[in-house]
Enzyme design. Structure first.
Site, PDB file in Angstrom:
ATOM      1  N   CYS A   1     -23.038 -47.955  93.947  1.00 19.39           N
ATOM      2  CA  CYS A   1     -24.271 -48.108  93.152  1.00 19.39           C
ATOM      3  C   CYS A   1     -24.078 -48.724  91.778  1.00 19.39           C
ATOM      4  O   CYS A   1     -24.596 -49.809  91.492  1.00 19.39           O
ATOM      5  CB  CYS A   1     -24.942 -46.751  92.982  1.00 19.39           C
ATOM      6  SG  CYS A   1     -25.219 -45.873  94.535  1.00 19.39           S
ATOM      7  N   ASP A  54     -31.663 -48.703  97.758  1.00 24.80           N
ATOM      8  CA  ASP A  54     -30.412 -48.070  97.351  1.00 24.80           C
ATOM      9  C   ASP A  54     -29.647 -47.641  98.610  1.00 24.80           C
ATOM     10  O   ASP A  54     -30.141 -46.831  99.389  1.00 24.80           O
ATOM     11  CB  ASP A  54     -30.745 -46.844  96.479  1.00 24.80           C
ATOM     12  CG  ASP A  54     -29.534 -46.288  95.759  1.00 24.80           C
ATOM     13  OD1 ASP A  54     -28.406 -46.691  96.080  1.00 24.80           O
ATOM     14  OD2 ASP A  54     -29.733 -45.442  94.869  1.00 24.80           O
ATOM     15  N   ASP A  55     -28.481 -48.204  98.813  1.00 22.33           N
ATOM     16  CA  ASP A  55     -27.638 -47.855  99.970  1.00 22.33           C
ATOM     17  C   ASP A  55     -28.244 -48.303 101.307  1.00 22.33           C
ATOM     18  O   ASP A  55     -27.972 -47.691 102.344  1.00 22.33           O
ATOM     19  CB  ASP A  55     -27.395 -46.333 100.065  1.00 22.33           C
ATOM     20  CG  ASP A  55     -26.410 -45.818  99.035  1.00 22.33           C
ATOM     21  OD1 ASP A  55     -26.030 -46.587  98.135  1.00 22.33           O
ATOM     22  OD2 ASP A  55     -26.017 -44.631  99.135  1.00 22.33           O
ATOM     23  N   ASP A  67     -28.523 -52.550  96.620  1.00 21.41           N
ATOM     24  CA  ASP A  67     -27.344 -52.658  95.746  1.00 21.41           C
ATOM     25  C   ASP A  67     -26.051 -52.744  96.553  1.00 21.41           C
ATOM     26  O   ASP A  67     -25.161 -53.521  96.249  1.00 21.41           O
ATOM     27  CB  ASP A  67     -27.298 -51.510  94.726  1.00 21.41           C
ATOM     28  CG  ASP A  67     -27.306 -50.117  95.354  1.00 21.41           C
ATOM     29  OD1 ASP A  67     -27.526 -49.998  96.584  1.00 21.41           O
ATOM     30  OD2 ASP A  67     -27.108 -49.137  94.611  1.00 21.41           O
ATOM     31  N   ASN A  68     -25.968 -51.946  97.609  1.00 17.84           N
ATOM     32  CA  ASN A  68     -24.765 -51.935  98.462  1.00 17.84           C
ATOM     33  C   ASN A  68     -25.184 -51.501  99.848  1.00 17.84           C
ATOM     34  O   ASN A  68     -26.308 -51.048 100.040  1.00 17.84           O
ATOM     35  CB  ASN A  68     -23.695 -50.973  97.903  1.00 17.84           C
ATOM     36  CG  ASN A  68     -24.251 -49.593  97.587  1.00 17.84           C
ATOM     37  OD1 ASN A  68     -24.587 -49.284  96.445  1.00 17.84           O
ATOM     38  ND2 ASN A  68     -24.387 -48.763  98.625  1.00 17.84           N
TER      39      ASN A  68
HETATM   40 CA    CA Z   1     -26.364 -47.572  96.099  1.00 19.81          CA
END
Ligand code: CA
Ligand code: CA
Length: 505
Positions: free
Chosen positions: A78, A41-42, A312-313
């Site tokens: 997200c 995540d991130d 995700d990003n």
């Molecule tokens: Ca994220």
């Protein structure tokens, strides 16, 4: 601070349930491959030296699998990114473009696009005979619907409290039962998800069904820190790439110029702390990957399993004075991606791949037809290491901030706790075309009429750190008028595309 919530727009759409080919129950085991997706995540590709915290993952996945050096998030925040991953559709088709409001969050995911949950690759895998499961983060806003279990999941362990991000004192919906976790070492979120992963793989291996497992911890998303066993680990200061705290932002859009001072102060205050926590929680993620691979080997499933490690990003560690993500710059849109499994070559691929490609890839691996309304392309033709003719050379990026009181550059969330100063400022909406050479961005797409928008153009061959917007001056605008006209046409083409039209050059 009260969070802005837009009025959910209900789209009344009739959805025809089209059953996919389902093999009848037989005594024979289903030979199709397992798929395990480990989603960080991130996790950014550029500034965070993540392999330093993930040596086991590097050895187990990267040293045998295919690393995609040009992997991108189409909507780098997200919920919207996960919506595109789950459906294989661009944000303008999922109608999920941010985390809040009527085009963001879990509620929008269900309300929009004739219910996105009815079209996820997970549901297709499940309906064709796969055993499916997940643990961790599903979609932002699920907190308001803690009892919800989407169609297509056999083993559901989703976080339903925002405290999931801290790593402690969170609640999981475990197949319908809300289970509270505390603040002890055994409650640390990534480790709990690792245990769920081991359990799911062991249980699935005992069946005749292939499985899909989605290990969705929030590492290295702020503010989770290292697990207690690594609490003493020290990392150096955060790296400072060439665009860290970009000195001259006179070429940047209005919102960035106007908020540059406050953003710089926030970066100075939080960046090293953030880096330390990120590298720390990645140590736990590394252990989780090792647990997963070990369990696959112990159960004899490893040789028939595709392992996918992605995010995700991306994330801004002070690039252009930015923190967080959401921006159409390389730090936000670039994401790590490694795929390992049967027939996947070891090495690197420079093929341009995006969030919308996972769903068609997984369906193809499972021998299922890719629905005509999926915008992405299966990555399986890339597994041999080559790039087939006709593979995309550009993609469409987009973001639609939820906004507050109609202002640009607004406060979207306010995080209290031990870092009271940490806040998140939303960005104005944008559309962007990323080609192999250029990034062309149109700012204020939703907020402003055509004549009042702002534009950026970067030549990545000469300016990979995006320090010099070629459209910031009148002479630049004249010099690049033809390039812009071409990119603008293509941007417009992709901004409304559906299905195969999104893949055509
Ligand atoms: Ca994220
Ligand atoms: Ca500059």
């Amino acid at each position: 601070m009260t969070l802005f919530r837009g009025t959910a727009r209900l789209l009344v759409t009739t959805v025809l349930a089209v059953p996919l080919a389902v093999s009848g129950s037989t005594a024979e085991a289903d030979p199709r491959p397992n798929i395990v997706m480990i989603l960080a995540d991130d996790l950014d590709e550029r500034a965070t030296p993540y392999w330093e915290s993930m040596p086991k993952t590097k050895a187990l996945l990267q040293d045998s699998g295919l690393t995609f050096t040009d992997s991108f998030a189409t909507t780098p925040i997200c919920c919207a990114a996960r919506a595109s991953i789950l459906t294989g559709q661009y944000g303008h088709n999922t109608q999920v473009l941010t985390n809040e409001g009527d085009q963001g969050g879990f509620a929008a995911f269900v309300a929009n696009n004739g219910d996105n949950e009815s079209r996820t690759f997970v549901k297709h895998l499940h309906d064709s005979g796969y055993r499916t499961g997940m643990a961790g983060k599903y979609l932002n806003g699920l907190e308001d619907h803690p009892h919800h279990i989407p169609p297509g999941w056999d083993d559901w362990n989703a976080g339903v409290t925002k405290s999931l991000y801290t790593g402690y004192n969170y609640t999981l919906n475990e197949n319908g039962t809300l289970v509270e976790y505390g603040s002890g070492p055994g409650d640390y979120q990534v480790d709990v998800i690792a245990d769920k992963s081991v359990k799911f793989i062991e249980e699935s291996a005992a069946t005749d069904r292939p499985f899909f497992w989605y290990a969705a911890s929030t590492a290295p998303h702020s503010p989770m820190s290292a697990p207690p066993r690594y609490a003493g680990t020290r990392f150096g200061a955060a790296p400072h790439p060439k665009n860290f705290q970009e000195q001259d932002v006179s070429d940047k859009p209005t919102w960035l110029r106007q908020s540059a001072k406050a953003r710089s102060a926030t970066v100075a205050l939080t960046n090293d702390w953030d880096h330390h926590n990120r590298m720390g929680s990645l140590l736990a993620l590394d252990d989780m990957v090792a647990d997963i691979v070990r369990t696959l080997k112990e159960t004899g499933e490893y040789d028939n399993t595709y392992l996918v490690f992605a995010s995700d990003n991306g994330y801004n560690m002070g690039a252009h004075r930015l923190f967080q993500k959401m921006a159409p710059y390389e730090e936000s849109i670039r994401v790590p991606l490694v795929i390992a499994g049967p027939g996947v070559r070891h090495g690197t691929s420079r093929a341009m791949v995006t969030s919308i490609d996972y769903a068609p890839t997984f369906l193809e691996l499972a021998g299922l037809p890719v629905p005509a309304d999926m915008d992405g392309a299966s990555m399986t033709p890339l597994f041999g290491g080559g790039i087939p003719q006709g593979w995309r050379t550009d993609f469409f990026g987009q973001y639609g901030g939820s906004g507050l009181d109609g202002r640009d550059g607004i406060f979207q969330e306010y995080t209290t706790g031990d870092r009271k100063e940490l806040y998140v400022i939303d960005l104005p909406s944008w559309s962007s075309l990323r080609t192999e050479r250029y990034t062309y961005t149109r700012w204020y797409d939703l907020e402003r009429a055509a004549g009042e928008r702002e534009y950026e153009l970067y030549d990545l061959t000469t300016d990979p750190y995006q320090l010099d917007n070629l459209l910031a001056t009148e002479s630049g605008r004249q010099k690049y008028a033809e390039v812009v006209a071409r990119l603008d046409r293509r941007l417009n083409e992709l901004s409304g595309c559906k299905g195969i039209a999104c893949r055509k050059a």
